[in-house]
Design a protein around this motif. Structure first.
Motif, PDB file in Angstrom:
ATOM      1  N   LEU A  18      16.059   1.457  21.106  1.00 29.49           N
ATOM      2  CA  LEU A  18      14.897   2.338  21.010  1.00 29.49           C
ATOM      3  C   LEU A  18      13.632   1.505  21.107  1.00 29.49           C
ATOM      4  CD1 LEU A  18      17.250   3.929  19.424  1.00 29.49           C
ATOM      5  CD2 LEU A  18      15.350   5.299  18.540  1.00 29.49           C
ATOM      6  N   ASN A  19      12.681   1.975  21.905  1.00 31.19           N
ATOM      7  CA  ASN A  19      11.435   1.261  22.140  1.00 31.19           C
ATOM      8  C   ASN A  19      10.224   2.071  21.679  1.00 31.19           C
ATOM      9  OD1 ASN A  19      12.491  -1.058  23.721  1.00 31.19           O
ATOM     10  ND2 ASN A  19      13.058   0.548  25.177  1.00 31.19           N
ATOM     11  N   VAL A  56      15.649  -5.180  13.912  1.00 33.37           N
ATOM     12  CA  VAL A  56      14.359  -4.552  14.155  1.00 33.37           C
ATOM     13  C   VAL A  56      13.384  -5.623  14.623  1.00 33.37           C
ATOM     14  CG1 VAL A  56      12.437  -3.267  13.154  1.00 33.37           C
ATOM     15  CG2 VAL A  56      14.782  -2.803  12.401  1.00 33.37           C
ATOM     16  N   LEU A  57      12.829  -5.458  15.802  1.00 29.58           N
ATOM     17  CA  LEU A  57      11.783  -6.315  16.320  1.00 29.58           C
ATOM     18  C   LEU A  57      10.462  -5.563  16.259  1.00 29.58           C
ATOM     19  CD1 LEU A  57      14.487  -7.579  17.484  1.00 29.58           C
ATOM     20  CD2 LEU A  57      13.018  -8.642  19.187  1.00 29.58           C
ATOM     21  N   PRO A  58       9.346  -6.240  16.468  1.00 31.27           N
ATOM     22  CA  PRO A  58       8.057  -5.551  16.316  1.00 31.27           C
ATOM     23  C   PRO A  58       7.909  -4.301  17.164  1.00 31.27           C
ATOM     24  CG  PRO A  58       7.703  -7.910  16.351  1.00 31.27           C
ATOM     25  CD  PRO A  58       9.167  -7.695  16.670  1.00 31.27           C
ATOM     26  N   ASP A  59       8.485  -4.280  18.362  1.00 32.20           N
ATOM     27  CA  ASP A  59       8.249  -3.152  19.262  1.00 32.20           C
ATOM     28  C   ASP A  59       9.498  -2.414  19.706  1.00 32.20           C
ATOM     29  OD1 ASP A  59       9.336  -5.105  20.827  1.00 32.20           O
ATOM     30  OD2 ASP A  59       7.701  -5.205  22.283  1.00 32.20           O
ATOM     31  N   ARG A 115      12.699   8.473  25.814  1.00 31.79           N
ATOM     32  CA  ARG A 115      14.098   8.184  26.076  1.00 31.79           C
ATOM     33  C   ARG A 115      14.569   6.986  25.255  1.00 31.79           C
ATOM     34  NH1 ARG A 115      11.764   8.743  31.290  1.00 31.79           N
ATOM     35  NH2 ARG A 115      12.104  10.837  32.133  1.00 31.79           N
ATOM     36  N   PHE A 116      15.882   6.807  25.188  1.00 28.87           N
ATOM     37  CA  PHE A 116      16.468   5.644  24.550  1.00 28.87           C
ATOM     38  C   PHE A 116      17.706   5.238  25.341  1.00 28.87           C
ATOM     39  CE2 PHE A 116      18.131   9.443  22.480  1.00 28.87           C
ATOM     40  CZ  PHE A 116      19.505   9.255  22.552  1.00 28.87           C
TER      41      PHE A 116
END
Length: 209
Positions: A18-19, A56-59, A115-116
């Motif tokens: 997910l973005n 989990v990354l920042p974005d 979207r994902f």
């Protein structure tokens, strides 16, 4: 609006990406991990699922989720998780409901791209590969020099359970891991779990539960 059909395979295990809608310079997910962590268990009450690995990354985020037998509706789960996060973010910071993504398309879930990405885990080797990908991702994106130094990862739970050593993948070649080469096979060792047909027997929730 075009509706994209997604493959349905009830009671199996999935890898998801997910973005955020605006990724450049965006640290929203790591700045507000409290909201993210609140969204997942809130949705899980009525729509059960497991979390076998996550980062989990920042974005953006990656995770592996097993669904209950007879259930393939991951789209509803992600829609509710994204909406819960965006709704509570808006209450705290006045965040706009519609955010423009890189293509200029308005998003329906506030901070998120509409979207994902999803990938059906096919077998044990595929499972190990994706767990390794998840835990290596912060290094691959340049956010840390060592897997153990990234706090927003299920890697630390794996270390506590004796699945990974704390120095896991320290000597692995980055390009060979991401390409699935021989170093990937060494770095991505994982305790076997049953994959096909039923959720994995042992869950390793990270920062999302």
């Amino acid at each position: 609006m075009t509706e994209y059909r997604r493959f349905r395979h009830p009671g199996t295990t999935w890898f998801f990406t997910l973005n955020l809608a605006g990724r450049r310079g965006n640290r929203l997910l790591t700045d507000r991990t409290d909201l993210l962590r609140a969204a997942f268990p809130h949705v899980k009450v009525k729509h059960p699922y497991g979390i076998n690995a996550s980062v989990v990354l920042p974005d953006h985020l990656h995770c592996i989720l097993p669904l209950p037998d007879g259930d393939s509706d991951f789209s509803t789960r992600w829609g509710l998780i994204k909406a819960h996060f965006s709704r509570h973010l808006e209450k705290l910071s006045g965040f706009q409901k519609a955010v423009q993504n890189g293509a200029g398309e308005a998003c329906t879930h506030g901070a998120w791209q509409r979207r994902f990405g999803e990938h059906l885990i096919r077998d044990e080797a595929d499972y190990r590969q994706h767990i390794g990908y998840i835990h290596w991702n912060p290094v691959d994106h340049g956010w840390t020099q060592s897997v153990k130094d990234w706090p927003y990862s299920s890697f630390h739970r794996y270390v506590r359970r004796g699945v990974h050593p704390e120095n896991w993948a320290n000597d692995v070649n980055v390009s060979n891991v991401t390409a699935g080469g021989s170093d990937a096979n060494d770095a991505m060792r994982f305790v076997p779990h049953r994959i096909l047909g039923t959720p994995c027997a042992a869950s390793a929730p990270g920062t999302l539960e």
